[in-house]
Design a protein around this motif. Structure first.
Motif, PDB file in Angstrom:
ATOM      1  N   ILE A 177      -8.745   7.570 -12.117  1.00 52.89           N
ATOM      2  CA  ILE A 177      -7.505   6.873 -11.774  1.00 52.89           C
ATOM      3  C   ILE A 177      -7.484   6.494 -10.302  1.00 52.89           C
ATOM      4  N   LEU A 178      -7.857   7.440  -9.434  1.00 54.33           N
ATOM      5  CA  LEU A 178      -7.870   7.145  -8.006  1.00 54.33           C
ATOM      6  C   LEU A 178      -8.949   6.131  -7.648  1.00 54.33           C
ATOM      7  N   GLY A 179     -10.016   6.088  -8.457  1.00 50.55           N
ATOM      8  CA  GLY A 179     -11.057   5.088  -8.227  1.00 50.55           C
ATOM      9  C   GLY A 179     -10.528   3.678  -8.421  1.00 50.55           C
ATOM     10  N   VAL A 180      -9.692   3.493  -9.430  1.00 51.57           N
ATOM     11  CA  VAL A 180      -9.080   2.179  -9.682  1.00 51.57           C
ATOM     12  C   VAL A 180      -8.108   1.832  -8.563  1.00 51.57           C
ATOM     13  N   TYR A 188      -3.089  10.780 -22.022  1.00 45.92           N
ATOM     14  CA  TYR A 188      -2.146   9.666 -22.153  1.00 45.92           C
ATOM     15  C   TYR A 188      -0.968   9.789 -21.192  1.00 45.92           C
ATOM     16  N   THR A 189      -0.469  10.992 -21.036  1.00 45.64           N
ATOM     17  CA  THR A 189       0.740  11.180 -20.220  1.00 45.64           C
ATOM     18  C   THR A 189       0.501  10.824 -18.762  1.00 45.64           C
ATOM     19  N   ILE A 190      -0.620  11.283 -18.205  1.00 41.28           N
ATOM     20  CA  ILE A 190      -0.903  10.987 -16.796  1.00 41.28           C
ATOM     21  C   ILE A 190      -1.093   9.490 -16.581  1.00 41.28           C
ATOM     22  N   ILE A 191      -1.851   8.847 -17.461  1.00 34.83           N
ATOM     23  CA  ILE A 191      -2.077   7.405 -17.293  1.00 34.83           C
ATOM     24  C   ILE A 191      -0.790   6.626 -17.502  1.00 34.83           C
ATOM     25  N   ASP A 192       0.014   7.021 -18.502  1.00 40.02           N
ATOM     26  CA  ASP A 192       1.288   6.327 -18.746  1.00 40.02           C
ATOM     27  C   ASP A 192       2.232   6.468 -17.562  1.00 40.02           C
ATOM     28  N   MET A 193       2.246   7.654 -16.962  1.00 35.97           N
ATOM     29  CA  MET A 193       3.084   7.845 -15.772  1.00 35.97           C
ATOM     30  C   MET A 193       2.625   6.932 -14.634  1.00 35.97           C
ATOM     31  N   ALA A 226       0.826  -1.202   0.000  1.00 36.94           N
ATOM     32  CA  ALA A 226       0.000   0.000   0.000  1.00 36.94           C
ATOM     33  C   ALA A 226       0.864   1.258   0.000  1.00 36.94           C
ATOM     34  N   HIS A 227       2.038   1.178   0.647  1.00 36.93           N
ATOM     35  CA  HIS A 227       2.952   2.316   0.636  1.00 36.93           C
ATOM     36  C   HIS A 227       3.537   2.527  -0.757  1.00 36.93           C
ATOM     37  N   GLN A 228       3.838   1.435  -1.455  1.00 36.54           N
ATOM     38  CA  GLN A 228       4.319   1.563  -2.830  1.00 36.54           C
ATOM     39  C   GLN A 228       3.254   2.199  -3.714  1.00 36.54           C
ATOM     40  N   LEU A 229       2.001   1.803  -3.501  1.00 34.88           N
ATOM     41  CA  LEU A 229       0.907   2.390  -4.267  1.00 34.88           C
ATOM     42  C   LEU A 229       0.819   3.889  -4.005  1.00 34.88           C
ATOM     43  N   GLN A 230       0.982   4.276  -2.751  1.00 33.12           N
ATOM     44  CA  GLN A 230       0.969   5.698  -2.409  1.00 33.12           C
ATOM     45  C   GLN A 230       2.089   6.437  -3.128  1.00 33.12           C
ATOM     46  N   LEU A 231       3.284   5.827  -3.179  1.00 38.21           N
ATOM     47  CA  LEU A 231       4.412   6.456  -3.865  1.00 38.21           C
ATOM     48  C   LEU A 231       4.143   6.627  -5.349  1.00 38.21           C
ATOM     49  N   CYS A 232       3.390   5.692  -5.944  1.00 39.21           N
ATOM     50  CA  CYS A 232       3.019   5.832  -7.356  1.00 39.21           C
ATOM     51  C   CYS A 232       2.174   7.080  -7.566  1.00 39.21           C
ATOM     52  N   LEU A 233       1.208   7.278  -6.697  1.00 39.45           N
ATOM     53  CA  LEU A 233       0.321   8.441  -6.822  1.00 39.45           C
ATOM     54  C   LEU A 233       1.064   9.737  -6.537  1.00 39.45           C
ATOM     55  N   VAL A 234       1.973   9.685  -5.560  1.00 36.54           N
ATOM     56  CA  VAL A 234       2.767  10.868  -5.245  1.00 36.54           C
ATOM     57  C   VAL A 234       3.629  11.256  -6.444  1.00 36.54           C
ATOM     58  N   ALA A 235       4.222  10.255  -7.095  1.00 33.45           N
ATOM     59  CA  ALA A 235       5.087  10.525  -8.242  1.00 33.45           C
ATOM     60  C   ALA A 235       4.313  11.206  -9.358  1.00 33.45           C
ATOM     61  N   VAL A 236       3.088  10.743  -9.618  1.00 33.12           N
ATOM     62  CA  VAL A 236       2.270  11.369 -10.665  1.00 33.12           C
ATOM     63  C   VAL A 236       1.916  12.799 -10.279  1.00 33.12           C
ATOM     64  N   ALA A 237       1.540  12.977  -9.011  1.00 35.45           N
ATOM     65  CA  ALA A 237       1.137  14.305  -8.555  1.00 35.45           C
ATOM     66  C   ALA A 237       2.288  15.299  -8.601  1.00 35.45           C
ATOM     67  N   LYS A 238       3.510  14.828  -8.373  1.00 33.84           N
ATOM     68  CA  LYS A 238       4.655  15.730  -8.339  1.00 33.84           C
ATOM     69  C   LYS A 238       5.248  16.009  -9.715  1.00 33.84           C
ATOM     70  N   ASN A 239       5.070  15.064 -10.637  1.00 33.88           N
ATOM     71  CA  ASN A 239       5.777  15.170 -11.912  1.00 33.88           C
ATOM     72  C   ASN A 239       4.905  15.619 -13.078  1.00 33.88           C
ATOM     73  N   HIS A 240       3.607  15.720 -12.881  1.00 34.01           N
ATOM     74  CA  HIS A 240       2.752  16.219 -13.957  1.00 34.01           C
ATOM     75  C   HIS A 240       2.089  17.508 -13.491  1.00 34.01           C
ATOM     76  N   LEU A 274       0.994   4.022 -14.939  1.00 34.75           N
ATOM     77  CA  LEU A 274       1.344   2.647 -15.293  1.00 34.75           C
ATOM     78  C   LEU A 274       2.837   2.383 -15.106  1.00 34.75           C
ATOM     79  N   GLN A 275       3.645   3.345 -15.519  1.00 37.18           N
ATOM     80  CA  GLN A 275       5.094   3.178 -15.385  1.00 37.18           C
ATOM     81  C   GLN A 275       5.500   3.074 -13.916  1.00 37.18           C
ATOM     82  N   GLU A 276       4.898   3.916 -13.078  1.00 36.82           N
ATOM     83  CA  GLU A 276       5.219   3.858 -11.664  1.00 36.82           C
ATOM     84  C   GLU A 276       4.772   2.540 -11.039  1.00 36.82           C
ATOM     85  N   LEU A 277       3.604   2.040 -11.445  1.00 31.90           N
ATOM     86  CA  LEU A 277       3.145   0.751 -10.928  1.00 31.90           C
ATOM     87  C   LEU A 277       4.105  -0.360 -11.326  1.00 31.90           C
ATOM     88  N   ASN A 278       4.573  -0.325 -12.565  1.00 31.80           N
ATOM     89  CA  ASN A 278       5.519  -1.345 -13.027  1.00 31.80           C
ATOM     90  C   ASN A 278       6.845  -1.252 -12.286  1.00 31.80           C
TER      91      ASN A 278
END
Length: 771
Positions: free
Chosen positions: A503-506, A593-598, A366-380, A600-604
């Protein structure tokens, strides 16, 4: 003469934190003479230190190697102890009542079973020679221990069977009522004496009010209470309350430890500061019980003066040793992203791996998932802008009760208007009152709910901001309101709002699933994969429906929608940049596309551990699709990774056992519809297949023990904020831990009978003064 005859100061005593390991205990005679019986009772109540699952080291004797045999614990269950610090055996009875003069001990081992300990593993007969005949020093010490715990005045059983029937009955009534009061307050997380729980407090508080309530509604308690109030029996004193609380907590933890037994377990550790800014380390364990169910239990919290890794490890080991849990039985460890916990070289994780290389670490999902969302929020930029504006809106309304009330009133009127026109459905649970709650920095699920509420209350928020803009007392207020209105009435903001909700719903569903106590790591990886697939489906097929929804929303609230075929006009864009891009290209490619790709990339990237050998091997245990993931070679390799748990002979036996196992599972209807290894483990025990395939069952337990989330310790910190609040900020660390265990582990606490708590309480002190 004073300096020559100066008396040695006795050790200070903390009954709740007595040394557990017999190899490091100070002499019983070093304690104050008035405290020794308390200490003896505490050790006897706890029982001998017998870490049955400890990794006992080998010692060379001539050409052979020997080690301590844990089966000796079964032969001598009440007095034989083992020290992991000294790798030596000790005798509890002799420690508690050995004569100060060592020569009195006589033959049969002398002081070796108390001071340095016994290590001559090849000569077990020396244990019996120390016990020897009935009148030996060991048996004398045993009789003293039995006399201490069975004195006529303190034994509740003897007291209840005494000739004085009235005294027995009255005492039982009062003690039962006291335990009931303590149990209620502990379970609710309430204070005992209001804000002041010190020994000299005259504050009646919750406990005495509750006791009075029971007395007023129970004639028997009232009669006995009035009679006892004039005697020396004080079952309402703070000391008695604390002792009964300690007894209840001890029995709750004993139940948990019995449930763990000799199972493998994983540790969940986290740190946080309480209301008095004291750093607290919470420890929980995850294990598989005898029914094959995954269980997570909170076992304690400890104050740490320093957060360096050595101090954290010592605190964790103290908690584990207190419950005779061996660090060598750990098969998993989980923390958040703090470097002092999960650091590769100097973190707590690394220190534990040095002692136990099979305590595999998996980063808290769950912490990794949070970091994924943080990365998107900070980089886009658009995502960052959305969260920034949303935060400012929430702060604007949260700073004033009048604004919050106005927002609720306007929203209520709008709902009633739409209901009258039939534009909204009415029914139970529908159209509940909503508000803009401040999102937590580390709880990204709260951002999801905040964005949903903002979308629902969009018109009402705009209306209140217009009022603030027109009637602002200070210039800064009306300017801020104007800036927020301009931001909210833009197509970019509304598009980002709808996209981030999707995205947050998923990811919110994934986050909730990952925090379940019974979640297993293989099913968690499956959920992560499903989330990736959902995001990919949104990317491939979701643009048209999203644009249609956003355009409709904008038309309702009269927000301009850009013409998608027109050229996109960017502010301050260099003339050398491509100016031929259309609005469709910008919003679809550079935004959607950019937000969703970011994401997906963070999840991977964050969940790359799915490709590690350990998890790949574990995936072969998955029972879904009729055991389609089964692979014998990988399962044998999994057993090899846990080399300490599978001998060479067992690995050979496992290969044959797996061949029979898969044929049995594939042909059995009761196992064909199972979806995950958690269900497989429960069905395995139910069908008694754990007896038929014990080695396969061991692999299942190891896979289920590996944890995926530290939600249990996070809940412990939530409980800590309820139990230790501003008015109880001075409560001690031991008292805090005692109050937290029954509050968090209510289901275990509820199963502990009052009778057991009272028996434990009676043995803690000499109750002669209570008669």
């Amino acid at each position: 003469m004073e300096r020559y005859l100066k008396r040695k100061e006795p050790l200070e005593t903390d009954i709740n934190n007595l040394p557990v390991d017999p190899g490091i205990r100070p002499s019983i005679w070093s304690y104050d003479v008035n405290e020794r019986d308390k200490i003896r009772r505490a050790y006897l109540l706890k029982g001998p230190h017998q870490p049955k699952s400890h990794q006992f080291p080998q010692i060379v004797f001539g050409n052979l190697t020997r080690r301590f045999n844990p089966k000796w614990f079964e032969e001598y269950p009440v007095w034989l102890e083992y020290s992991g610090q000294k790798d030596a055996a000790f005798f509890l009875y002799c420690y508690l009542f050995k004569p100060q003069d060592k020569t009195i001990m006589g033959q049969g081992g002398g002081d070796s079973f108390i001071g340095e300990g016994f290590r001559n593993w090849k000569k077990k007969e020396k244990l019996l020679s120390h016990v020897r005949e009935h009148n030996s020093a060991h048996n004398k010490a045993r009789h003293k221990c039995e006399d201490l715990m069975k004195t006529k005045e303190q034994s509740l059983h003897v007291l209840w069977l005494s000739k004085d029937e009235r005294n027995r009955k009255d005492y039982k009534v009062m003690l039962t009522a006291t335990v009931d009061c303590v149990r209620f307050l502990l379970r609710q997380g309430l204070s005992f004496r209001g804000h002041d729980e010190s020994s000299g407090s005259e504050n009646r508080g919750n406990y005495l009010e509750l006791f009075d309530f029971l007395s007023n509604h129970n004639d028997e308690i009232k009669k006995v209470s009035s009679a006892y109030s004039s005697s020396n029996l004080k079952l309402t004193s703070r000391e008695v309350q604390k002792e009964i609380c300690s007894a209840a907590v001890a029995e709750t933890l004993i139940s948990i430890m019995k449930d763990i037994g000799d199972s493998y377990y994983a540790i969940l550790v986290d740190e946080s500061h309480d209301v008095s800014t004291k750093e607290q380390l919470a420890v929980a364990v995850r294990y598989v019980d005898s029914l094959g169910q995954v269980v997570e239990r909170f076992i304690g919290i400890k104050h740490v003066a320093s957060t360096n890794t050595v101090a954290l490890k010592e605190a964790m080991e103290d908690i584990l040793a207190k419950h005779s849990l061996s660090i060598h039985r750990i098969r998993g460890q989980g923390y958040d992203g703090a470097s002092n916990l999960r650091g590769e070289f100097h973190g707590l994780k690394a220190l534990i791996l040095n002692d136990n290389p099979h305590a595999f670490y998996v980063h808290y999902f769950a912490h990794q998932l949070q970091l994924c969302l943080v990365a998107v929020a900070k980089n886009h930029w658009h995502a960052k802008h959305l969260f920034e504006i949303t935060s400012r809106i929430v702060n604007t309304f949260g700073a004033s009760c009048k604004r919050s009330d106005a927002l609720r009133a306007i929203q209520h009127d709008k709902i009633m208007f739409h209901l009258s026109k039939g534009e909204l459905k009415s029914g139970r649970g529908l159209n509940q009152e909503t508000s803009l709650q401040r999102a937590g920095d580390t709880r990204w699920g709260s951002h999801f709910h905040t964005l949903i509420n903002l979308k629902k209350m969009y018109a009402s928020v705009i209306e209140v901001l217009e009022i603030i803009k027109e009637d602002g007392v200070h210039d800064q207020q009306d300017v801020e309101a104007g800036v927020l209105i301009n931001a909210m009435e833009s197509f970019d903001f509304i598009l980002a709002l709808h996209l981030l909700i999707d995205i947050l719903g998923v990811t919110n569903e994934l986050s909730q699933a990952l925090q379940r106590k019974d979640q297993d790591i293989l099913n968690a990886m499956k959920l992560v994969q499903m989330s990736k697939q959902q995001l990919q489906m949104i990317r491939d097929n979701g643009w048209n429906s999203l644009l249609e929804e956003v355009s409709h929303f904008c038309n309702v609230f009269e927000v301009d929608v850009p013409v998608m075929s027109s050229t996109f006009k960017a502010r301050r864009r260099s003339a050398r940049r491509n100016n031929d891009a259309t609005n469709l290209h910008h919003y679809r490619v550079e935004f959607f596309y950019t937000i969703i790709d970011m994401q997906l990339q963070e999840l991977n990237n964050r969940f790359s551990e799915a490709s590690t050998e350990l998890l790949l091997c574990m995936s072969c245990l998955n029972s879904s699709n009729s055991f389609s993931a089964y692979n014998k070679e990988k399962l044998i390799r999994l057993a090899e990774l846990y080399s300490v748990d599978f001998s060479i002979m067992e690995l050979v036996a496992l290969e044959h056992q797996l061949s029979t196992y898969i044929l049995d599972m594939s042909s059995s209807e009761e196992f064909s519809s199972l979806d995950n290894i958690a269900d497989l483990a429960k069905q395995f025990v139910k069908a008694k297949k754990d007896i038929v395939y014990p080695l396969v069952h061991r692999l299942l337990i190891l896979a289920l023990t590996l944890l995926i989330a530290t939600a249990t310790v996070e809940r412990a910190f939530s409980g800590m904020k309820i139990v230790k609040h501003r008015l109880r900020s001075k409560m001690g660390d031991d008292w805090l831990s005692d109050c937290l265990v029954p509050y968090i582990e209510k289901e275990v606490f509820d199963l502990v009978p009052n009778e057991v708590v009272m028996q434990h309480y009676q043995k803690m002190q000499n109750r002669m003064q209570s008669l």
